[in-house]
Design an enzyme around this catalytic site. Structure first.
Site, short mmCIF file in Angstrom:
data_model
loop_
_atom_site.label_atom_id
_atom_site.label_comp_id
_atom_site.label_asym_id
_atom_site.label_seq_id
_atom_site.Cartn_x
_atom_site.Cartn_y
_atom_site.Cartn_z
N THR A 109 -7.03 44.33 -7.37
CA THR A 109 -6.52 45.40 -7.63
C THR A 109 -6.97 46.64 -6.73
OG1 THR A 109 -8.28 45.97 -9.36
CG2 THR A 109 -6.21 44.84 -10.09
N TYR A 110 -6.31 47.77 -6.91
CA TYR A 110 -6.48 48.91 -6.24
C TYR A 110 -7.91 49.49 -6.09
CZ TYR A 110 -5.49 53.43 -3.70
OH TYR A 110 -5.62 54.44 -2.94
N MET A 111 -8.34 49.67 -4.77
CA MET A 111 -9.76 49.51 -4.46
C MET A 111 -10.60 50.96 -4.56
SD MET A 111 -8.06 49.25 -1.98
CE MET A 111 -7.31 50.29 -0.43
N ARG A 112 -9.63 52.15 -4.80
CA ARG A 112 -10.29 53.51 -4.80
C ARG A 112 -10.11 53.87 -6.56
NH1 ARG A 112 -7.64 53.02 0.08
NH2 ARG A 112 -9.22 53.49 1.70
#
Length: 334
Positions: free
Chosen positions: A108-111
């Site tokens: 999933t989105y890493m930020r």
């Protein structure tokens, strides 16, 4: 230049410098009671004494698994466990997010600064744990962010499919990608596993009961149940003790002498610097790696043996900057 992150590094560096003063010749005799002749007398008394076990205390303690990764915790763990810089971590995480060899995104989105998992992800983790390890290893857990202004609507960094194990896609990933994906997958699944259980034994050995005589404390840990540690390996050392009982006479093997001094805080690593940035509110998950890269590329700070060294905040000439860098290298080599 005003940079709160650089100031944080430099303030921390200042605590590492020790000003040495000329000590009087009799300093050791006055302020070190265990030096010289008295030290030798104590050692001789210990060698001549007979020891027995005064007490044995056994306690049990549990350890909980950590929450799934946020941007900050992923960068810290990748640095500590894999030796990856924050920028390298985010670059490979971006590639995993976008997908490899035409596959859909692997994570999933890493930020993100949220450690929460969706219901679907928790159910997938539950299914894998029950099928692979058994019911005694599963415990459903929900996590919440512990930083101010966290985006709770976001989700933690996790595999898009728990069934896609690291080994099943190893051949499609390079070394960095595989290690990072394995780190994320293990942390996500382990977050839904039971606590580990450790048994700690504390033994007091003495030359005589009561307050008199010399006493020594020994401690040993034994892993009773691994729980989440089946997936998350640690550097903890466990010891199997022989059968011991109170009042049992024991022999002295050898004496190891060690002198310790109080030291200032160690220099930041990139991992601990990111943790500090998060604690005091410098930047956002999307800027941690780029901020560190910026002050490193501009040589405001530099890294030697994973330690972050900060140079002077005031404007200095290039020869002075080079001299500071050379001094740091010499100090680390000593």
């Amino acid at each position: 230049m005003s940079n709160p992150n650089l100031k944080t590094v430099c303030d921390h560096c200042s605590a590492n410098y020790i000003v040495k003063h000329d000590l009087p010749d009799d300093y050791i005799e006055q302020y070190c009671p265990f030096c010289g002749e008295e030290h030798e007398n104590i050692e001789e008394e210990i060698m001549a004494s007979k020891f027995s076990i005064e007490s044995i205390k056994v306690s049990k303690r549990q350890a909980k698994p950590s929450a799934p990764y946020t941007t900050s915790s992923l960068q810290q763990d990748a640095s500590n466990r894999l030796g990856m810089s924050p920028s390298n971590t985010m670059r490979n995480a971006q590639e995993l997010f976008e997908g490899i060899d035409g596959k859909e995104g692997l994570i999933t989105y890493m930020r993100t600064d949220s450690p929460t998992l969706s219901n679907g992800a928790m159910k997938a983790a539950e299914k894998h744990i029950l099928n692979s390890y058994g019911e005694k290893y599963f415990e459903r857990r929900k996590f919440a962010a512990n930083v101010a202004n966290a985006q709770e609507a976001h989700e933690a960094i996790r595999p898009t499919m728990i069934s896609r194990t690291p080994e099943s896609i190893k051949n499609s990933l390079n070394d960095y990608q595989f290690k990072l994906y394995e780190l994320i997958w293990n942390r996500t699944v382990a977050s839904q596993m039971t606590n580990s259980l450790t048994e700690k034994t504390t033994i007091i050995t003495s030359t005589s009961p009561g307050e008199d005589g010399y006493k020594f404390k020994s401690e040993a840990d034994k892993l009773v149940f691994d729980g989440f540690k089946k997936l998350i390996k640690s550097n903890e050392k466990y010891t199997e003790l022989p059968e011991l009982s109170e009042n049992q006479v024991v022999d002295l093997g050898e004496i190891e002498k060690e002198q310790k001094f109080t030291r200032g805080p160690g220099r930041y690593s990139q991992a601990s610097l990111i943790k500090k940035m998060e604690e005091i509110g410098i930047g956002r998950p999307s800027t941690y790696a780029s901020t560190i890269s910026l002050i490193t590329n501009r040589t405001y700070v530099f890294n030697i043996n994973r330690a972050v060294w900060g140079l002077s905040l005031i404007h200095i000439s290039e020869p002075t900057r080079q001299a500071e860098m050379s001094y740091a290298v010499v100090c680390l080599k000593k």
